[in-house]
Design a protein around this motif. Structure first.
Motif, short mmCIF file in Angstrom:
data_model
loop_
_atom_site.label_atom_id
_atom_site.label_comp_id
_atom_site.label_asym_id
_atom_site.label_seq_id
_atom_site.Cartn_x
_atom_site.Cartn_y
_atom_site.Cartn_z
N PHE A 166 0.84 -1.19 0.00
CA PHE A 166 0.00 0.00 0.00
C PHE A 166 0.88 1.25 0.00
O PHE A 166 1.86 1.32 0.73
N GLU A 167 0.47 2.23 -0.80
CA GLU A 167 1.18 3.50 -0.82
C GLU A 167 0.46 4.57 -0.01
O GLU A 167 1.07 5.54 0.40
N ARG A 168 -0.86 4.37 0.18
CA ARG A 168 -1.64 5.39 0.87
C ARG A 168 -2.65 4.72 1.79
O ARG A 168 -3.04 3.57 1.58
N PHE A 169 -3.10 5.48 2.80
CA PHE A 169 -4.02 4.95 3.80
C PHE A 169 -5.21 5.89 3.93
O PHE A 169 -5.05 7.10 4.04
N VAL A 170 -6.40 5.30 3.92
CA VAL A 170 -7.65 6.05 3.90
C VAL A 170 -8.28 6.02 5.30
O VAL A 170 -8.51 4.94 5.86
N PHE A 171 -8.56 7.20 5.83
CA PHE A 171 -9.18 7.34 7.14
C PHE A 171 -10.53 8.02 6.99
O PHE A 171 -10.65 8.99 6.24
N SER A 172 -11.51 7.54 7.72
CA SER A 172 -12.83 8.17 7.69
C SER A 172 -13.30 8.49 9.11
O SER A 172 -13.36 9.65 9.49
N SER A 173 -13.60 7.48 9.91
CA SER A 173 -14.13 7.75 11.25
C SER A 173 -13.13 8.50 12.13
O SER A 173 -13.53 9.30 12.99
N LEU A 174 -11.83 8.30 11.90
CA LEU A 174 -10.83 9.02 12.71
C LEU A 174 -10.80 10.52 12.42
O LEU A 174 -10.25 11.29 13.20
N LEU A 175 -11.42 10.93 11.32
CA LEU A 175 -11.48 12.35 11.02
C LEU A 175 -12.32 13.11 12.03
O LEU A 175 -12.25 14.33 12.12
N PHE A 176 -13.14 12.38 12.81
CA PHE A 176 -14.01 12.99 13.80
C PHE A 176 -13.41 12.96 15.21
O PHE A 176 -13.96 13.58 16.10
N VAL A 206 -3.42 8.36 15.88
CA VAL A 206 -3.27 7.33 14.83
C VAL A 206 -2.88 7.99 13.51
O VAL A 206 -1.98 7.51 12.81
N ILE A 207 -3.53 9.09 13.18
CA ILE A 207 -3.20 9.77 11.92
C ILE A 207 -1.79 10.36 11.99
O ILE A 207 -1.02 10.27 11.02
N TYR A 208 -1.42 10.93 13.14
CA TYR A 208 -0.05 11.45 13.29
C TYR A 208 0.99 10.32 13.15
O TYR A 208 2.03 10.49 12.53
N LYS A 209 0.69 9.17 13.74
CA LYS A 209 1.62 8.04 13.65
C LYS A 209 1.72 7.54 12.21
O LYS A 209 2.81 7.20 11.73
N ALA A 210 0.58 7.50 11.50
CA ALA A 210 0.58 7.09 10.09
C ALA A 210 1.44 8.06 9.27
O ALA A 210 2.20 7.63 8.39
N THR A 211 1.34 9.34 9.57
CA THR A 211 2.15 10.34 8.88
C THR A 211 3.64 10.12 9.17
O THR A 211 4.47 10.19 8.28
N GLU A 212 3.95 9.82 10.43
CA GLU A 212 5.34 9.55 10.83
C GLU A 212 5.89 8.31 10.11
O GLU A 212 7.01 8.31 9.62
N LEU A 213 5.08 7.25 10.04
CA LEU A 213 5.54 6.00 9.43
C LEU A 213 5.59 6.04 7.91
O LEU A 213 6.49 5.46 7.29
N GLY A 239 4.56 9.06 5.79
CA GLY A 239 4.63 10.38 5.17
C GLY A 239 3.26 11.00 4.96
O GLY A 239 2.26 10.28 4.82
N LYS A 240 3.19 12.33 4.95
CA LYS A 240 1.89 13.01 4.81
C LYS A 240 1.23 12.69 3.48
O LYS A 240 0.01 12.63 3.37
#
Length: 186
Positions: free
Chosen positions: A66-76, A82-89, A91-92
């Motif tokens: 996977f090159e990208r990760f899709v978040f929906s419920s975490l946007l709320f 989790v999103i910050y950790k995904a960015t760290e692991l 990239g934005k």
């Protein structure tokens, strides 16, 4: 794998795989799905989402195709660890937000963790996403056209948006937009 092979033949830009989960997702079903996805082979970039709600699940995704990760419920969520950790692991550029919406008398967005449409004011983490998929739930499968005014109502930059749902009439209109979207999803 057969579907991925078929899509690869058409040289599409991106494949998005979303696990259709709601409140009752379990770690065992997530692990079972990841085991299957680990077998995928594709020359097309793959985005993945559905059930990535904990940091330990992010770590299970390392090394997958996977090159990208899709978040929906975490946007709320107020807690965006989790999103910050995904960015760290990863990239934005790897962070994609999915916002299913409907525009009746007012705009509402779907929060899958509570399984209902709510006010877009409760979207707290859109700024953490490199790209936003806006999915028009009312016009999905219809020829009536995507409700483009949602881009303005959510105060988003069109160049960061992928439009989905009811886009059949939209494709001809995109050239006339002052700022066209990043892409459309079919």
């Amino acid at each position: 794998q057969n579907i991925i092979n078929h899509l690869d033949k058409y040289l599409i830009d991106d494949i998005t795989i979303i696990r259709p989960v709601r409140k009752n997702d379990s770690k065992s079903s997530f692990l079972r799905d990841i085991k299957e996805l680990r077998k995928l082979k594709s020359s097309t970039p793959i985005s993945f989402g559905g059930g990535i709600r904990e940091i330990n699940r992010l770590k299970l995704l390392e090394g997958l195709p996977f090159e990208r990760f899709v978040f929906s419920s975490l946007l709320f969520n107020e807690n965006s660890d989790v999103i910050y950790k995904a960015t760290e692991l990863f990239g934005k550029q790897a962070i994609v937000g999915l916002v299913p919406f409907k525009l009746d008398a007012e705009l509402s967005v779907f929060n899958s963790s509570i399984d209902k449409f709510i006010s877009p004011n409760q979207l707290l983490n859109l700024s953490l996403c490199d790209e936003i998929i806006l999915h028009d739930c009312i016009n999905e499968g219809n020829r009536s056209g995507f409700l483009n005014e949602v881009v303005k109502k959510l105060n988003l930059k069109p160049k960061s948006c992928v439009l989905s749902g009811g886009i059949s009439n939209l494709v001809n209109k995109i050239k006339k937009y002052p700022q066209p979207p990043k892409a459309v999803s079919i």
